[in-house]
Design an enzyme around this catalytic site. Sequence first.
Site, PDB file in Angstrom:
ATOM      1  N   ARG A  55      -6.452  -2.937  -7.493  1.00  0.00           N
ATOM      2  CA  ARG A  55      -7.752  -2.268  -7.617  1.00  0.00           C
ATOM      3  C   ARG A  55      -7.813  -1.500  -8.936  1.00  0.00           C
ATOM      4  O   ARG A  55      -8.788  -1.588  -9.673  1.00  0.00           O
ATOM      5  CB  ARG A  55      -7.931  -1.324  -6.416  1.00  0.00           C
ATOM      6  CG  ARG A  55      -9.217  -0.567  -6.396  1.00  0.00           C
ATOM      7  CD  ARG A  55      -9.335   0.223  -5.119  1.00  0.00           C
ATOM      8  NE  ARG A  55      -8.242   1.198  -4.955  1.00  0.00           N
ATOM      9  CZ  ARG A  55      -8.142   2.035  -3.955  1.00  0.00           C
ATOM     10  NH1 ARG A  55      -9.038   2.032  -2.986  1.00  0.00           N
ATOM     11  NH2 ARG A  55      -7.137   2.884  -3.867  1.00  0.00           N
ATOM     12  N   GLU A  87      20.347  -1.159 -10.815  1.00  0.00           N
ATOM     13  CA  GLU A  87      19.296  -1.660 -11.705  1.00  0.00           C
ATOM     14  C   GLU A  87      17.969  -1.781 -10.939  1.00  0.00           C
ATOM     15  O   GLU A  87      16.885  -1.531 -11.487  1.00  0.00           O
ATOM     16  CB  GLU A  87      19.753  -3.026 -12.244  1.00  0.00           C
ATOM     17  CG  GLU A  87      18.735  -3.791 -13.056  1.00  0.00           C
ATOM     18  CD  GLU A  87      18.413  -3.131 -14.389  1.00  0.00           C
ATOM     19  OE1 GLU A  87      19.064  -2.128 -14.735  1.00  0.00           O
ATOM     20  OE2 GLU A  87      17.488  -3.618 -15.074  1.00  0.00           O
ATOM     21  N   GLY A 133       3.940   1.792  -4.748  1.00  0.00           N
ATOM     22  CA  GLY A 133       5.378   1.870  -4.483  1.00  0.00           C
ATOM     23  C   GLY A 133       5.925   0.612  -3.817  1.00  0.00           C
ATOM     24  O   GLY A 133       7.016   0.141  -4.171  1.00  0.00           O
ATOM     25  N   LYS A 164      10.804   8.379  -1.594  1.00  0.00           N
ATOM     26  CA  LYS A 164      11.577   7.339  -2.297  1.00  0.00           C
ATOM     27  C   LYS A 164      11.754   7.638  -3.789  1.00  0.00           C
ATOM     28  O   LYS A 164      12.788   7.318  -4.368  1.00  0.00           O
ATOM     29  CB  LYS A 164      10.914   5.964  -2.114  1.00  0.00           C
ATOM     30  CG  LYS A 164      11.063   5.415  -0.700  1.00  0.00           C
ATOM     31  CD  LYS A 164      10.495   4.010  -0.595  1.00  0.00           C
ATOM     32  CE  LYS A 164      10.663   3.474   0.814  1.00  0.00           C
ATOM     33  NZ  LYS A 164      10.205   2.080   0.946  1.00  0.00           N
ATOM     34  N   ALA A 200      -4.986  -0.597 -14.523  1.00  0.00           N
ATOM     35  CA  ALA A 200      -3.997   0.056 -15.399  1.00  0.00           C
ATOM     36  C   ALA A 200      -2.627   0.146 -14.717  1.00  0.00           C
ATOM     37  O   ALA A 200      -1.581   0.029 -15.373  1.00  0.00           O
ATOM     38  CB  ALA A 200      -4.479   1.450 -15.776  1.00  0.00           C
ATOM     39  N   SER A 225      13.992   2.118  12.317  1.00  0.00           N
ATOM     40  CA  SER A 225      15.329   1.998  11.724  1.00  0.00           C
ATOM     41  C   SER A 225      16.457   2.426  12.666  1.00  0.00           C
ATOM     42  O   SER A 225      17.490   1.746  12.721  1.00  0.00           O
ATOM     43  CB  SER A 225      15.401   2.779  10.413  1.00  0.00           C
ATOM     44  OG  SER A 225      14.569   2.160   9.457  1.00  0.00           O
TER      45      SER A 225
HETATM   46  P1  ATR Z   1       2.725   2.193  -1.137  1.00  0.00           P
HETATM   47  O1  ATR Z   1       3.959   3.031  -1.274  1.00  0.00           O
HETATM   48  O2  ATR Z   1       2.432   1.787   0.284  1.00  0.00           O
HETATM   49  O3  ATR Z   1       2.682   1.041  -2.074  1.00  0.00           O
HETATM   50  P2  ATR Z   1       0.881   3.509  -2.894  1.00  0.00           P
HETATM   51  O4  ATR Z   1       1.952   3.659  -3.907  1.00  0.00           O
HETATM   52  O5  ATR Z   1      -0.068   4.631  -2.647  1.00  0.00           O
HETATM   53  O6  ATR Z   1       1.511   3.181  -1.476  1.00  0.00           O
HETATM   54  O7  ATR Z   1       0.049   2.173  -3.249  1.00  0.00           O
HETATM   55  C1  ATR Z   1      -1.001   1.746  -2.475  1.00  0.00           C
HETATM   56  C2  ATR Z   1      -1.499   0.414  -3.020  1.00  0.00           C
HETATM   57  O8  ATR Z   1      -2.583  -0.056  -2.195  1.00  0.00           O
HETATM   58  C3  ATR Z   1      -2.065   0.490  -4.422  1.00  0.00           C
HETATM   59  O9  ATR Z   1      -1.879  -0.746  -5.063  1.00  0.00           O
HETATM   60  C4  ATR Z   1      -3.546   0.760  -4.145  1.00  0.00           C
HETATM   61  O10 ATR Z   1      -4.415   0.440  -5.188  1.00  0.00           O
HETATM   62  P3  ATR Z   1      -4.700   1.537  -6.355  1.00  0.00           P
HETATM   63  O11 ATR Z   1      -3.529   1.477  -7.266  1.00  0.00           O
HETATM   64  O12 ATR Z   1      -5.959   1.071  -6.979  1.00  0.00           O
HETATM   65  O13 ATR Z   1      -4.837   2.864  -5.646  1.00  0.00           O
HETATM   66  C5  ATR Z   1      -3.762  -0.176  -2.978  1.00  0.00           C
HETATM   67  N1  ATR Z   1      -4.921   0.187  -2.155  1.00  0.00           N
HETATM   68  C6  ATR Z   1      -5.048   1.255  -1.342  1.00  0.00           C
HETATM   69  N2  ATR Z   1      -6.243   1.240  -0.719  1.00  0.00           N
HETATM   70  C7  ATR Z   1      -6.897   0.120  -1.161  1.00  0.00           C
HETATM   71  C8  ATR Z   1      -8.185  -0.471  -0.891  1.00  0.00           C
HETATM   72  N3  ATR Z   1      -9.038   0.098  -0.031  1.00  0.00           N
HETATM   73  N4  ATR Z   1      -8.487  -1.625  -1.535  1.00  0.00           N
HETATM   74  C9  ATR Z   1      -7.620  -2.202  -2.400  1.00  0.00           C
HETATM   75  N5  ATR Z   1      -6.399  -1.690  -2.699  1.00  0.00           N
HETATM   76  C10 ATR Z   1      -6.037  -0.547  -2.083  1.00  0.00           C
END
Ligand code: ATR
Length: 288
Positions: A155, A81, A133, A69, A158, A20
């Site tokens: 993954r 929004e 996020g 964040k 929910a 940045s």
């Molecule tokens: P970010 O801010 O980068 O989005 P995060 O909020 O921790 O980080 O989200 C990570 C995302 O990557 C989630 O959707 C996570 O899936 P889960 O909600 O099941 O944790 C996904 N993720 C991380 N490692 C993964 C893996 N090995 N296979 C599939 N999805 C993965």
Amino acid sequence: MTNTLDAYCVMGNPVAHSRSPWIHARFAELTGQPLSYDRALVPLDGFADFVRDFAARGGKGCNVTVPFKLQAAELATSASERVRLAGAANTLVFSADGIHADNTDGLGIVADITRNAGVPITGRDVLLLGAGGAAAGSLGSLIEQQPHRIVVTNRTQAKAVALIEQHAAIAALHKVELVTLERQVLETDLAQNFDIVINATASSLAGADVPAPSSVLHARSLAYDMMYGPAAQNFLNWASSHGALARDGLGMLVEQAAESFALWRGVRPPSTQVLAELRALLLTEAAH
Ligand code: ATR
């Protein structure tokens, strides 16, 4: 009268890798806006104090990155929004009225896909991989483009359900079909393919396989990873090897920065030029 420059920064932990400062320095040069933009390594337990101190010392605004964040959204006295939908902010604007929060990540990915890659989102079928996020930060802006359908798969099912519930009203407003599908359904129902597949998961960082079957792609799909550099490579290789157009998230990075810059300065920087320059710089660095 002082002649100190208007001060901005990116706050994160870690933050040493952040591009940045380079991007905003180029924006400032190219638009003739005198400002400073630094990297700020913020203690994990000291975000709110750091923001208030930076504002009190005359700071005009900041970008916010991992892991702050959510805190940035909470701390602000007013928010867009987009922040309300995502529950997260990547841009703060300081003024006499207080601290205003915005989230330009979604605008960044939309600008990169539609303008830089030249792929329309309107009327298309979109698959969003992930519900963390990064996915939350972009979903509202993707919906505003009025695609035909957005499918979210994750993954942890929910979290995908919670994410689409959070966006149900805006999806209805824009007449977008917003649903989740479990990985198993994507595997077995080969009719499920998409014009645009966006990887918002951290799976490549974890060294895991792409969390979708290749049947989600068709020959003209755009496969987009929100990351860039080595972190995006696995996904991009997967997409290319199945005939899709593969694109990394470097343009999203530059375009979200451009949106922040425009919020702070009221001037739109030449983001396409800066993206080309940054890509060239990264290629040079990678060759050494
Ligand atoms: P970010 O801010 O980068 O989005 P995060 O909020 O921790 O980080 O989200 C990570 C995302 O990557 C989630 O959707 C996570 O899936 P889960 O909600 O099941 O944790 C996904 N993720 C991380 N490692 C993964 C893996 N090995 N296979 C599939 N999805 C993965």
